[in-house]
Design a protein around this motif. Sequence first.
Motif, PDB file in Angstrom:
ATOM      1  N   ILE A 269       0.835  -1.208   0.000  1.00  0.00           N
ATOM      2  CA  ILE A 269       0.000   0.000   0.000  1.00  0.00           C
ATOM      3  C   ILE A 269       0.871   1.259   0.000  1.00  0.00           C
ATOM      4  O   ILE A 269       0.609   2.225  -0.727  1.00  0.00           O
ATOM      5  CB  ILE A 269      -0.941   0.033   1.227  1.00  0.00           C
ATOM      6  CG1 ILE A 269      -1.735  -1.262   1.331  1.00  0.00           C
ATOM      7  CG2 ILE A 269      -1.879   1.230   1.150  1.00  0.00           C
ATOM      8  CD1 ILE A 269      -2.610  -1.539   0.163  1.00  0.00           C
ATOM      9  N   VAL A 270       1.920   1.255   0.829  1.00  0.00           N
ATOM     10  CA  VAL A 270       2.783   2.446   0.899  1.00  0.00           C
ATOM     11  C   VAL A 270       3.472   2.680  -0.443  1.00  0.00           C
ATOM     12  O   VAL A 270       3.629   3.823  -0.885  1.00  0.00           O
ATOM     13  CB  VAL A 270       3.810   2.297   2.050  1.00  0.00           C
ATOM     14  CG1 VAL A 270       4.851   3.393   1.973  1.00  0.00           C
ATOM     15  CG2 VAL A 270       3.106   2.339   3.388  1.00  0.00           C
ATOM     16  N   THR A 271       3.870   1.594  -1.116  1.00  0.00           N
ATOM     17  CA  THR A 271       4.485   1.746  -2.429  1.00  0.00           C
ATOM     18  C   THR A 271       3.517   2.410  -3.401  1.00  0.00           C
ATOM     19  O   THR A 271       3.873   3.333  -4.134  1.00  0.00           O
ATOM     20  CB  THR A 271       4.903   0.369  -2.976  1.00  0.00           C
ATOM     21  OG1 THR A 271       5.684  -0.291  -1.984  1.00  0.00           O
ATOM     22  CG2 THR A 271       5.702   0.504  -4.258  1.00  0.00           C
ATOM     23  N   LEU A 272       2.246   1.942  -3.370  1.00  0.00           N
ATOM     24  CA  LEU A 272       1.225   2.553  -4.220  1.00  0.00           C
ATOM     25  C   LEU A 272       1.047   4.036  -3.896  1.00  0.00           C
ATOM     26  O   LEU A 272       0.994   4.878  -4.791  1.00  0.00           O
ATOM     27  CB  LEU A 272      -0.109   1.842  -4.004  1.00  0.00           C
ATOM     28  CG  LEU A 272      -0.400   0.684  -4.944  1.00  0.00           C
ATOM     29  CD1 LEU A 272      -1.652  -0.061  -4.484  1.00  0.00           C
ATOM     30  CD2 LEU A 272      -0.599   1.229  -6.347  1.00  0.00           C
ATOM     31  N   LEU A 273       0.966   4.335  -2.596  1.00  0.00           N
ATOM     32  CA  LEU A 273       0.775   5.727  -2.181  1.00  0.00           C
ATOM     33  C   LEU A 273       1.931   6.601  -2.645  1.00  0.00           C
ATOM     34  O   LEU A 273       1.744   7.722  -3.106  1.00  0.00           O
ATOM     35  CB  LEU A 273       0.656   5.809  -0.656  1.00  0.00           C
ATOM     36  CG  LEU A 273      -0.711   5.492  -0.051  1.00  0.00           C
ATOM     37  CD1 LEU A 273      -0.635   5.540   1.469  1.00  0.00           C
ATOM     38  CD2 LEU A 273      -1.744   6.506  -0.545  1.00  0.00           C
ATOM     39  N   THR A 274       3.162   6.060  -2.508  1.00  0.00           N
ATOM     40  CA  THR A 274       4.338   6.823  -2.908  1.00  0.00           C
ATOM     41  C   THR A 274       4.306   7.115  -4.400  1.00  0.00           C
ATOM     42  O   THR A 274       4.600   8.222  -4.850  1.00  0.00           O
ATOM     43  CB  THR A 274       5.614   6.034  -2.564  1.00  0.00           C
ATOM     44  OG1 THR A 274       5.512   5.604  -1.217  1.00  0.00           O
ATOM     45  CG2 THR A 274       6.835   6.885  -2.731  1.00  0.00           C
ATOM     46  N   TRP A 275       3.888   6.091  -5.172  1.00  0.00           N
ATOM     47  CA  TRP A 275       3.796   6.269  -6.627  1.00  0.00           C
ATOM     48  C   TRP A 275       2.767   7.354  -6.961  1.00  0.00           C
ATOM     49  O   TRP A 275       3.014   8.240  -7.771  1.00  0.00           O
ATOM     50  CB  TRP A 275       3.413   4.928  -7.249  1.00  0.00           C
ATOM     51  CG  TRP A 275       3.234   4.976  -8.721  1.00  0.00           C
ATOM     52  CD1 TRP A 275       4.217   5.066  -9.671  1.00  0.00           C
ATOM     53  CD2 TRP A 275       1.988   4.936  -9.420  1.00  0.00           C
ATOM     54  NE1 TRP A 275       3.642   5.088 -10.922  1.00  0.00           N
ATOM     55  CE2 TRP A 275       2.281   5.008 -10.804  1.00  0.00           C
ATOM     56  CE3 TRP A 275       0.650   4.838  -9.032  1.00  0.00           C
ATOM     57  CZ2 TRP A 275       1.296   4.992 -11.783  1.00  0.00           C
ATOM     58  CZ3 TRP A 275      -0.336   4.819 -10.004  1.00  0.00           C
ATOM     59  CH2 TRP A 275      -0.017   4.898 -11.354  1.00  0.00           C
ATOM     60  N   LEU A 276       1.619   7.290  -6.282  1.00  0.00           N
ATOM     61  CA  LEU A 276       0.587   8.301  -6.505  1.00  0.00           C
ATOM     62  C   LEU A 276       1.114   9.690  -6.157  1.00  0.00           C
ATOM     63  O   LEU A 276       0.870  10.668  -6.866  1.00  0.00           O
ATOM     64  CB  LEU A 276      -0.641   8.010  -5.635  1.00  0.00           C
ATOM     65  CG  LEU A 276      -1.627   6.987  -6.178  1.00  0.00           C
ATOM     66  CD1 LEU A 276      -2.707   6.698  -5.151  1.00  0.00           C
ATOM     67  CD2 LEU A 276      -2.248   7.529  -7.466  1.00  0.00           C
ATOM     68  N   GLU A 277       1.853   9.772  -5.035  1.00  0.00           N
ATOM     69  CA  GLU A 277       2.376  11.066  -4.594  1.00  0.00           C
ATOM     70  C   GLU A 277       3.311  11.645  -5.647  1.00  0.00           C
ATOM     71  O   GLU A 277       3.236  12.828  -5.963  1.00  0.00           O
ATOM     72  CB  GLU A 277       3.116  10.888  -3.268  1.00  0.00           C
ATOM     73  CG  GLU A 277       3.574  12.210  -2.680  1.00  0.00           C
ATOM     74  CD  GLU A 277       4.806  12.076  -1.827  1.00  0.00           C
ATOM     75  OE1 GLU A 277       5.087  10.962  -1.343  1.00  0.00           O
ATOM     76  OE2 GLU A 277       5.499  13.085  -1.650  1.00  0.00           O
ATOM     77  N   HIS A 278       4.181  10.791  -6.217  1.00  0.00           N
ATOM     78  CA  HIS A 278       5.114  11.299  -7.224  1.00  0.00           C
ATOM     79  C   HIS A 278       4.374  11.824  -8.433  1.00  0.00           C
ATOM     80  O   HIS A 278       4.718  12.863  -8.995  1.00  0.00           O
ATOM     81  CB  HIS A 278       6.089  10.188  -7.631  1.00  0.00           C
ATOM     82  CG  HIS A 278       7.176   9.995  -6.626  1.00  0.00           C
ATOM     83  ND1 HIS A 278       7.917  11.052  -6.161  1.00  0.00           N
ATOM     84  CD2 HIS A 278       7.616   8.904  -5.978  1.00  0.00           C
ATOM     85  CE1 HIS A 278       8.784  10.597  -5.279  1.00  0.00           C
ATOM     86  NE2 HIS A 278       8.609   9.294  -5.138  1.00  0.00           N
TER      87      HIS A 278
END
Lengths: 311, 260
Positions: A269-278
């Motif tokens: 989930i954090v990886t997904l969130l980080t990708w979205l943030e970028h």
Amino acid sequence: MVQQQAAPDTRVADADDDHDIVPRSRPWRWVGVAVVLVVAAEVVSSVLTNPNYQWDIVGKYLFDSRILAGLGTTLLLTTVAMALACLLGLVLALMRRADSRLLRATAGGYVWLFRGTPVLVQLIIWYNLAILVPVVSIGIPFGPQLWTAQTNDLISPWTAAILGLALNEAAYLCEIIRSGINAVDYGQTEAAQALGMSRRHSFRRIVLPQALRVIVPPASNEAIGLLKYSSVVSVIALPELLYAGQLIYGRTYETIPVLIVVSIWYLVIVTLLTWLEHRLERRLGAGFAARHGSAAPSRAGRWSRWLTPAR
Amino acid sequence: MADPGAMTGPLVRLTGVRKRFGDHRVLHGVDLEVARGDVLCLIGASGSGKSTLLRCVNHLERPNAGRVYVGGELIGYQERDGRLHELPERRIRAQRARIGMVFQHFNLFPHLTVLENVIEAPTRVNREPRESAARAARTLLDRVGLGDKVNAYPRSLSGGQQQRVAIARGLAMRPELMLFDEPTSALDPELVGEVLDVMRDLAAGGMTMIVVTHEMGFAREVATRVAFMDGGRIVEEGTPHQVLADPRHERTRSFLSKVL
């Protein structure tokens, strides 16, 4: 201010002159690389060969229905609480910038109270709200009541969890949003006013998009933090991801593999969130990265870049 | 408020405008008239109140006393029973939309492209269709020499280019009056000329302009009138020749001897 009007592209010239330059030797860099490689190899070999990780059990629980249900709860809880916190945080941030001293003080007091007490305590108080306030009613203040309900019927573990997390998070987001708005030059508001824009229009179209550039990175941090500390709602018996895992290993004693399963899901989930943030940061950065008239410099994936920094 | 001379009288009329920030008095009762088609240059030392006076014209600063009329309409207030009542924001916005303003630091919207900067107010304040607003904007950008920069972001432009976009942005609202607050003070010397050229064209086209400036050359060539401010008052006012070449007041003379 900005004067690159006729600045020639100096990078091309550098590339042509490159053959004249012998880089200084940097022995410590190679020592560092060696240390990192050795430690990494140790870790990888331990993870692969140590039987105590019990990877077969990890595989067994990775898509276990209880784990997936807990994951769903965590996601829903985080999303709803974060959305509410963003709205409330924005309102609080605007109140802290209001002309009215009463509004400023109210928002300041809110932040002081909700940031100043542990979220665990707040959750337990919301869950036990009926002890403080047995009956909730909506009506004319100090006048007749239009609608009345028992607090215990309203406060489920879900409502208590969402209230607790959202109200606490809103206090942090208020400060993040406020600093983002403050970071936008007041000249922007003046230019908007001079063009006849309404305060709402100038905030929504001119100030907020620029403030979001400053707000998004710390707010994403908060979202990731909230995702993980949402596990404190286990104290009011709401089975989110970590609690679902604890329920399993509490009976089977497969503590480490189950915690690895839980961690894998948090990491996903954090990886997904980080990708979205970028992605979001890239979109909001339009016009800011383009100091030389082009988009952000591309970082070509040459292998050597992984070992040695770009000069 | 209706003014009988709305079309024939001066476009801008200030009477007894006072402004203070806390205990600090910046304007001590300024009277000023600007006729249609006039280019008035406001000159004077820093802190003399030039910029504050300019900002009172479109109500970015609220005068503490006095009246500001543009096109015969009282700006920012309505007069009832001999007292000034603040107008609703909607009315002030409508007044500001008819007055263009250019700032020292350009204040372009950095997250919008050049074209978006220019059409933001026409499409969203005046509710013009995007197509026709974009067409008008391209014409304006051609006029200021930036027809090839419509899709650039402001930060990729030079200061002179940014200021020309800012002028086009102001003109896009088809103002009857343009205010310039030290439009060339933040520019590198070699970029001042291109901005002054655009302003000169604008003046030649008959635009009424009030320009706060330190460019004495521009004032001498382009202004129809020059006003010298000192200590929150207009000390001397007249044609550029009268004020710049043959000043009557000692303070004007001493200021000019320092800047010329």
